[in-house]
Scaffold this motif. Sequence first.
Motif, PDB file in Angstrom:
ATOM      1  N   ASP A 125      -4.465   1.099   5.406  1.00 52.07           N
ATOM      2  CA  ASP A 125      -5.572   2.120   5.284  1.00 52.07           C
ATOM      3  C   ASP A 125      -5.850   2.615   6.666  1.00 52.07           C
ATOM      4  O   ASP A 125      -5.889   2.163   7.657  1.00 52.07           O
ATOM      5  CB  ASP A 125      -6.787   1.680   4.457  1.00 52.07           C
ATOM      6  CG  ASP A 125      -6.475   1.605   3.041  1.00 52.07           C
ATOM      7  OD1 ASP A 125      -5.790   2.232   2.810  1.00 52.07           O
ATOM      8  OD2 ASP A 125      -7.242   0.907   2.468  1.00 52.07           O
ATOM      9  N   LYS A 163       0.798  -1.070   0.085  1.00 52.39           N
ATOM     10  CA  LYS A 163      -0.051  -0.077   0.058  1.00 52.39           C
ATOM     11  C   LYS A 163       0.903   1.306   0.009  1.00 52.39           C
ATOM     12  O   LYS A 163       2.095   1.019   0.544  1.00 52.39           O
ATOM     13  CB  LYS A 163      -0.764  -0.055   1.384  1.00 52.39           C
ATOM     14  CG  LYS A 163      -2.278  -0.604   1.063  1.00 52.39           C
ATOM     15  CD  LYS A 163      -3.268   0.137   0.526  1.00 52.39           C
ATOM     16  CE  LYS A 163      -4.560  -0.671   0.504  1.00 52.39           C
ATOM     17  NZ  LYS A 163      -5.554   0.058   0.209  1.00 52.39           N
ATOM     18  N   TYR A 213      -1.232  -5.562  -3.160  1.00 51.15           N
ATOM     19  CA  TYR A 213      -2.278  -5.502  -1.968  1.00 51.15           C
ATOM     20  C   TYR A 213      -3.299  -6.218  -2.185  1.00 51.15           C
ATOM     21  O   TYR A 213      -4.423  -6.393  -1.260  1.00 51.15           O
ATOM     22  CB  TYR A 213      -2.422  -4.197  -1.310  1.00 51.15           C
ATOM     23  CG  TYR A 213      -2.921  -3.114  -2.051  1.00 51.15           C
ATOM     24  CD1 TYR A 213      -4.349  -2.875  -2.151  1.00 51.15           C
ATOM     25  CD2 TYR A 213      -2.193  -2.284  -2.547  1.00 51.15           C
ATOM     26  CE1 TYR A 213      -5.015  -1.906  -2.815  1.00 51.15           C
ATOM     27  CE2 TYR A 213      -2.754  -0.947  -3.457  1.00 51.15           C
ATOM     28  CZ  TYR A 213      -4.250  -1.110  -3.610  1.00 51.15           C
ATOM     29  OH  TYR A 213      -4.598  -0.058  -4.406  1.00 51.15           O
TER      30      TYR A 213
END
Lengths: 545, 95
Positions: free
Chosen positions: B95, B39, B70
Motif C-alpha cells: 500500500d 497485494k 495479504y
Amino acid sequence: MSTLINVGRQAPAFTLADRDGHILAYGEIPTATTLLFFFKYDCETCSLTAPLIERLHQALAGQALKVIGISQNPISETTEFIEQHQLTFQVVLDTNLEVSADYGFDAVPAVVLADRSRQVGFSFEGFVKQELLELIRLTAASCSTPPPEIVRTEDQLPEHRPGCGSRVHDPEIARRLAVRRNRATLSARQVRIPIDEDPFEFMASQGLDDGLPVVPPTEERVLRMLSGTTRAASQVVAHIPPNLAPATVEKIAINAVMAGCRPEYLPVVIAATEAACNDEFNLHGVLATTYFATPVIIINGPIRHRIELNCGGNVFGQGFRTNATIGRALQLLVRNVGGGRPGGIDMSTLGQPGKFTCCIGEHEELSCWEPFHVERGFSPETSTVTVFAGEAPRAIRDQLSRTARSLGASMGMCLDTMAHPKLHRMGQVLLVVSPEHARTFGRDGYSKSDLRHRIQEVTARPLRALLPDDECQKGMAIGALPQEFIGQDGRPTTVALETPLSKFSHEDNILIVVAGGTAGKFSAVLGGWASGTTGSTAVTREITT
Amino acid sequence: MKDSIVILDPTNEIEPIGRQLATRPDQLQGTLGIIDISKPRGDVFCDELERLVRQQLPTLDIIRLRKPTYTKPTPANLRDEVGASCQAVIQALAD
C-alpha cells in the motif's frame, strides 16, 4: 436455603475476638461441650432465646459446658444486647460474617451443640419450644447431669417463633462473602493499586484502556460478572490474535467488567469472542489491515429483550449501555489479551469510531422478512451473535420511493460506491434496512432475494467502464478477473469488456438486517473488507449461558 | 489490607517475546527470496526489484515466493521454505 450444620458433622473451627480484643480460637484444642449461640441485636426471637441460653450457661458452667455467643453486630450494638439480657457467657464478634456463613444458617438465633471433638449433637434456628427443651436435655446429658430447670411457667414461651434473617444475606455482605467463597476459582494475577493512586489513572497509565476510562476489575466485580455464565472460569473460549493468547472465561469477564458490562451480557461477549476468533472471520487480518474494518456485532433472538439491547432508534449511536459495552468488551479483549493495539499490529490508516464499540440488535419485530439468524440456519428461539468485518455506517437516503423496485434501485446506487464505484465483484456488505424502508418492501412482497437481485441489476456495468483509465486510474485489477475474461495477450477480451459486472461477486454477499427507529426513510450500508477465504467472512454463533 | 485496591490482570500475563530484527547480511550471496504478499500490483513491484538485483548481482540466485493472501500471516510451510532455501529475503508490507 438453609444449610445449617446438622447432627453428626463437625462444627467448623474459627477464631474471633470479643469486645476487648481477646482472641477465642474455637477448635484449636479439644474443649468442653460447647454451645454456640448466633444472634443479632435487633432480632426479637434472639431476645426471646438469649435469657434461656444464659440460664443454661449459669446451670451448667460448673459441669464444663462452654457457651459462646456469636454476635453478627458491631461492638456498640452487641454491648447493648449483652447488657439488656445480662449475659455472662463469652460473646465474640463475627465482624466479617464469615463464621456465620460457614455454619450455613439462614435465620438467627441459630444454636449449635457440639462435643469435645466438635461433632454436632443438635442444632436449630429460629425458636421452637420443643427443640429448645430437647437442646436442654441433650446439653445436660453431654455434661452427664440431669436436665436443669431452665424454662419457667412465667416465661410464657410460644410454641414457635420464626427467626430473623441472618446478616449473611444482606446484599452487600452476600456479595463480599461470595467473593471469599469463589476466590479459589480465579487465577488471574492480582495487581495492587496504591490507595493514593486513582485507579482510573493507574489503568490508563498501564495502557489497559481504549482511550476512555475503564471500570477497575476488582475480584468482587469479576465474580459478579462470572455469575452471568455457567461456564467454568478456567475454560478457554478462544485464542485471540495477534498473539493467539488464550481467552479464558475469567479473562473475558475481567475485560467485560472494564467495558462496563452487566453479568447478563457475559454470554454474548463470550459468543462474540468465539465468533471472531477463527480462521473464517480472520480477526488477525481485520485488526492488522490499514483499512477501516472492525468487528461489527449483530445480535438476534430473544436475548435482545432480556438484556435490553437497543434495536431501535439511534441503534448505532450512544446512550445504550448494552450495545456500547458488549462491543467495547470485544475490543478490550483484542487489546489486552490478544495484544492488538493501534500503532502496533493495528495499522489502520484512519480507523473509525466503531473501533471503540459497534454492536446492534436486529429489530426483528419490525422486519418484513424472517430474522437474520433464521436465514442463517438458526431457529427463531435461538439467540445468536454475528460478527462482520465492516466499515462505519453510511447513509442511504430515499424519502420518495413508494415501490420496492424503486427503493431497491436507490439502495443499489448507494451500494455501488462501496470502497470505489469502479470496484465490482466485491465481497460481503452489510445493508441495514430501516423499519420504514422495510415496510415499503413488505408492502410489495419484496423478498430479500428480490432486493439482492435488484441491487445486482442496477449496479451492473460493462467491464470496460470498470478498468483503470486516464480519467481515473483506479479500477478493477486485471489479475482479479476470471481467467476466461483474459485473452492470449493478457488483456481482457472484446466480449469480456462488454460483459456487465455487478457490484458483488455473489448475491449472497449482501447481508441484510432490519434495525433502527420507526421514523425515517433512511437505511445504512456498512462496507466490508477483503472477503472470502482470503479475507473475512461473517460468522454467526449461538449464545449459550 | 486496606491500603490498596486489588484488581485482576486483564492481559494474557505473558511478557511478549521481543521480536528482534534478523541480523542484516553485509553482502548478498547464495539465494535471495523475494516474497510477493499478494497485494494488487505486488508482482509488478517484485518484477522490477528482481530485475534491478540481477543487474547488480548477476551471480545471485533469486527465487520468487508468494503468500496466498495479504490478509493473513505467512503460513508455516512458506516460512519453513524460506528458512530452508534462502540466505536473505525481501518482504515488505504493501500500500
